[in-house]
Scaffold this motif. Structure first.
Motif, PDB file in Angstrom:
ATOM      1  N   VAL A   1     -93.352  15.905  83.591  1.00  6.00           N
ATOM      2  CA  VAL A   1     -93.455  17.145  84.346  1.00  6.00           C
ATOM      3  C   VAL A   1     -94.927  17.406  84.671  1.00  6.00           C
ATOM      4  CG1 VAL A   1     -92.946  19.617  84.328  1.00  6.00           C
ATOM      5  CG2 VAL A   1     -91.438  18.040  83.122  1.00  6.00           C
ATOM      6  N   LEU A   2     -95.232  17.587  85.945  1.00  4.18           N
ATOM      7  CA  LEU A   2     -96.586  17.937  86.367  1.00  4.18           C
ATOM      8  C   LEU A   2     -96.740  19.444  86.221  1.00  4.18           C
ATOM      9  CD1 LEU A   2     -99.307  17.050  87.664  1.00  4.18           C
ATOM     10  CD2 LEU A   2     -98.267  17.607  89.867  1.00  4.18           C
ATOM     11  N   VAL A   3     -97.738  19.859  85.428  1.00  2.00           N
ATOM     12  CA  VAL A   3     -97.968  21.281  85.193  1.00  2.00           C
ATOM     13  C   VAL A   3     -99.412  21.643  85.514  1.00  2.00           C
ATOM     14  CG1 VAL A   3     -96.196  21.483  83.396  1.00  2.00           C
ATOM     15  CG2 VAL A   3     -98.546  20.931  82.744  1.00  2.00           C
ATOM     16  N   LYS A   4     -99.617  22.909  85.854  1.00  5.51           N
ATOM     17  CA  LYS A   4    -100.961  23.438  86.072  1.00  5.51           C
ATOM     18  C   LYS A   4    -101.288  24.279  84.842  1.00  5.51           C
ATOM     19  CE  LYS A   4    -103.787  26.085  89.253  1.00  5.51           C
ATOM     20  NZ  LYS A   4    -103.817  26.827  90.526  1.00  5.51           N
ATOM     21  N   VAL A   5    -102.275  23.821  84.096  1.00  3.26           N
ATOM     22  CA  VAL A   5    -102.668  24.476  82.848  1.00  3.26           C
ATOM     23  C   VAL A   5    -103.803  25.438  83.137  1.00  3.26           C
ATOM     24  CG1 VAL A   5    -103.495  24.118  80.499  1.00  3.26           C
ATOM     25  CG2 VAL A   5    -102.018  22.412  81.569  1.00  3.26           C
ATOM     26  N   ASP A   6    -103.662  26.656  82.649  1.00  2.00           N
ATOM     27  CA  ASP A   6    -104.694  27.669  82.847  1.00  2.00           C
ATOM     28  C   ASP A   6    -105.300  28.004  81.489  1.00  2.00           C
ATOM     29  OD1 ASP A   6    -106.313  29.480  84.093  1.00  2.00           O
ATOM     30  OD2 ASP A   6    -104.797  31.040  84.252  1.00  2.00           O
ATOM     31  N   SER A   7    -106.549  27.584  81.294  1.00  2.07           N
ATOM     32  CA  SER A   7    -107.233  27.883  80.035  1.00  2.07           C
ATOM     33  C   SER A   7    -108.568  28.539  80.327  1.00  2.07           C
ATOM     34  CB  SER A   7    -107.444  26.600  79.225  1.00  2.07           C
ATOM     35  OG  SER A   7    -108.371  25.752  79.881  1.00  2.07           O
ATOM     36  N   ALA A   8    -109.230  29.001  79.274  1.00  2.00           N
ATOM     37  CA  ALA A   8    -110.519  29.670  79.446  1.00  2.00           C
ATOM     38  C   ALA A   8    -111.578  28.706  79.979  1.00  2.00           C
ATOM     39  CB  ALA A   8    -110.966  30.262  78.119  1.00  2.00           C
ATOM     40  N   GLU A   9    -111.504  27.435  79.544  1.00  2.00           N
ATOM     41  CA  GLU A   9    -112.510  26.459  79.967  1.00  2.00           C
ATOM     42  C   GLU A   9    -112.320  26.020  81.417  1.00  2.00           C
ATOM     43  OE1 GLU A   9    -110.684  24.899  76.933  1.00  2.00           O
ATOM     44  OE2 GLU A   9    -111.718  26.501  75.876  1.00  2.00           O
ATOM     45  N   ASN A  10    -111.095  25.724  81.776  1.00  2.00           N
ATOM     46  CA  ASN A  10    -110.850  25.222  83.137  1.00  2.00           C
ATOM     47  C   ASN A  10    -109.393  25.398  83.528  1.00  2.00           C
ATOM     48  OD1 ASN A  10    -109.503  23.307  81.665  1.00  2.00           O
ATOM     49  ND2 ASN A  10    -110.715  21.585  82.324  1.00  2.00           N
ATOM     50  N   CYS A  11    -109.129  25.093  84.764  1.00  2.00           N
ATOM     51  CA  CYS A  11    -107.761  25.135  85.282  1.00  2.00           C
ATOM     52  C   CYS A  11    -107.486  23.739  85.826  1.00  2.00           C
ATOM     53  CB  CYS A  11    -107.663  26.191  86.374  1.00  2.00           C
ATOM     54  SG  CYS A  11    -105.996  26.440  86.945  1.00  2.00           S
ATOM     55  N   SER A  12    -106.572  23.011  85.195  1.00  2.00           N
ATOM     56  CA  SER A  12    -106.344  21.630  85.604  1.00  2.00           C
ATOM     57  C   SER A  12    -104.858  21.313  85.639  1.00  2.00           C
ATOM     58  CB  SER A  12    -107.060  20.673  84.649  1.00  2.00           C
ATOM     59  OG  SER A  12    -106.517  20.811  83.350  1.00  2.00           O
ATOM     60  N   THR A  13    -104.526  20.180  86.249  1.00  2.00           N
ATOM     61  CA  THR A  13    -103.138  19.725  86.269  1.00  2.00           C
ATOM     62  C   THR A  13    -103.020  18.473  85.406  1.00  2.00           C
ATOM     63  OG1 THR A  13    -103.504  18.379  88.241  1.00  2.00           O
ATOM     64  CG2 THR A  13    -102.703  20.622  88.582  1.00  2.00           C
ATOM     65  N   CYS A  14    -101.869  18.303  84.789  1.00  2.00           N
ATOM     66  CA  CYS A  14    -101.610  17.106  84.001  1.00  2.00           C
ATOM     67  C   CYS A  14    -100.097  16.901  83.914  1.00  2.00           C
ATOM     68  CB  CYS A  14    -102.233  17.204  82.613  1.00  2.00           C
ATOM     69  SG  CYS A  14    -101.763  18.648  81.681  1.00  2.00           S
ATOM     70  N   THR A  15     -99.711  15.664  83.621  1.00  2.00           N
ATOM     71  CA  THR A  15     -98.287  15.369  83.450  1.00  2.00           C
ATOM     72  C   THR A  15     -97.988  15.348  81.960  1.00  2.00           C
ATOM     73  OG1 THR A  15     -98.733  12.995  83.578  1.00  2.00           O
ATOM     74  CG2 THR A  15     -98.018  14.077  85.597  1.00  2.00           C
ATOM     75  N   ILE A  16     -96.898  16.001  81.602  1.00  2.00           N
ATOM     76  CA  ILE A  16     -96.525  16.191  80.202  1.00  2.00           C
ATOM     77  C   ILE A  16     -95.057  15.804  80.031  1.00  2.00           C
ATOM     78  CG2 ILE A  16     -96.293  17.911  78.353  1.00  2.00           C
ATOM     79  CD1 ILE A  16     -99.152  17.763  79.101  1.00  2.00           C
ATOM     80  N   SER A  17     -94.736  15.236  78.895  1.00  2.00           N
ATOM     81  CA  SER A  17     -93.339  14.964  78.565  1.00  2.00           C
ATOM     82  C   SER A  17     -92.607  16.291  78.408  1.00  2.00           C
ATOM     83  CB  SER A  17     -93.255  14.174  77.264  1.00  2.00           C
ATOM     84  OG  SER A  17     -91.926  14.179  76.775  1.00  2.00           O
ATOM     85  N   PRO A  18     -91.373  16.392  78.894  1.00  2.00           N
ATOM     86  CA  PRO A  18     -90.620  17.649  78.742  1.00  2.00           C
ATOM     87  C   PRO A  18     -90.436  18.047  77.278  1.00  2.00           C
ATOM     88  CG  PRO A  18     -89.357  16.039  80.006  1.00  2.00           C
ATOM     89  CD  PRO A  18     -90.638  15.389  79.614  1.00  2.00           C
ATOM     90  N   ASN A  19     -90.498  17.061  76.376  1.00  2.00           N
ATOM     91  CA  ASN A  19     -90.368  17.366  74.947  1.00  2.00           C
ATOM     92  C   ASN A  19     -91.558  18.162  74.424  1.00  2.00           C
ATOM     93  OD1 ASN A  19     -87.963  15.930  74.901  1.00  2.00           O
ATOM     94  ND2 ASN A  19     -89.000  14.021  74.427  1.00  2.00           N
ATOM     95  N   ASN A  20     -92.673  18.161  75.168  1.00  2.00           N
ATOM     96  CA  ASN A  20     -93.870  18.889  74.759  1.00  2.00           C
ATOM     97  C   ASN A  20     -94.041  20.200  75.523  1.00  2.00           C
ATOM     98  OD1 ASN A  20     -94.878  15.706  74.478  1.00  2.00           O
ATOM     99  ND2 ASN A  20     -95.300  17.036  72.746  1.00  2.00           N
ATOM    100  N   LEU A  21     -92.953  20.682  76.101  1.00  2.00           N
ATOM    101  CA  LEU A  21     -92.990  21.943  76.834  1.00  2.00           C
ATOM    102  C   LEU A  21     -91.944  22.895  76.275  1.00  2.00           C
ATOM    103  CD1 LEU A  21     -93.218  20.575  80.493  1.00  2.00           C
ATOM    104  CD2 LEU A  21     -95.075  21.450  79.075  1.00  2.00           C
TER     105      LEU A  21
END
Length: 159
Positions: free
Chosen positions: A74-94
């Motif tokens: 799953v391609l997700v857009k991660v929003d954190s204090a340091e940065n905003c980036s996209t990454c692919t994650i296994s659905p088991n880790n969501l």
């Protein structure tokens, strides 16, 4: 060959004959593209939390589902204090947190059940969701290019 094996082979053959070959191929292709039920539970726009990752600093971060890839990740857009980036994650880790909007920018829709009859059936493109105005969806009408806010129940996705 024993009678039992022959019966099993005939049983498998008769089950496959119930569906035309094209239907079986289409179903197999859809299963390949969509992955398992676990992978399909996340829809584009859903809010998820990252869990169980080896990179401990990413665990607990919130993300938005952007799309599914052909490998079932799953391609997700991660929003954190340091940065905003996209990454692919296994659905088991969501972990599912909240459903995203049904209508996303760029979706093509048709208007229905409006008080202005002349607008019913008109095609439009979703431009955004207005949270403060009762969750209305901002659309750009196809004919006039005018922007209007429409209740989600008055919209239908079109191909």
């Amino acid at each position: 060959e024993t009678m039992w094996r022959r019966a099993q082979r005939n049983k498998k053959g008769s089950e496959e004959e119930k569906q035309p070959k094209g239907v079986r191929q289409t179903e197999n292709r859809v299963k390949t593209l969509l992955g398992s039920k676990e992978e399909r539970k996340f829809r584009v726009g859903d809010c998820v939390q990252l869990i169980g990752l080896s990179s401990v600093k990413m665990n607990g971060l919130m993300a938005i589902v952007l799309q599914h890839d052909l490998k079932g990740r799953v391609l997700v857009k991660v929003d954190s204090a340091e940065n905003c980036s996209t990454c692919t994650i296994s659905p088991n880790n969501l972990k599912f947190m909240a459903a995203g909007p049904q209508f996303l920018p760029g979706h093509k829709v048709s208007l229905k059940n409006l008080s202005k009859d002349d607008m019913n059936g008109e095609r439009a493109v979703v431009e955004g969701v207005v949270i403060g105005d009762g969750g209305r969806v901002l659309v750009r009408l196809g004919k006039t290019k005018r922007f209007v806010g429409v209740k989600p129940e008055n919209l239908v996705l079109v191909p």
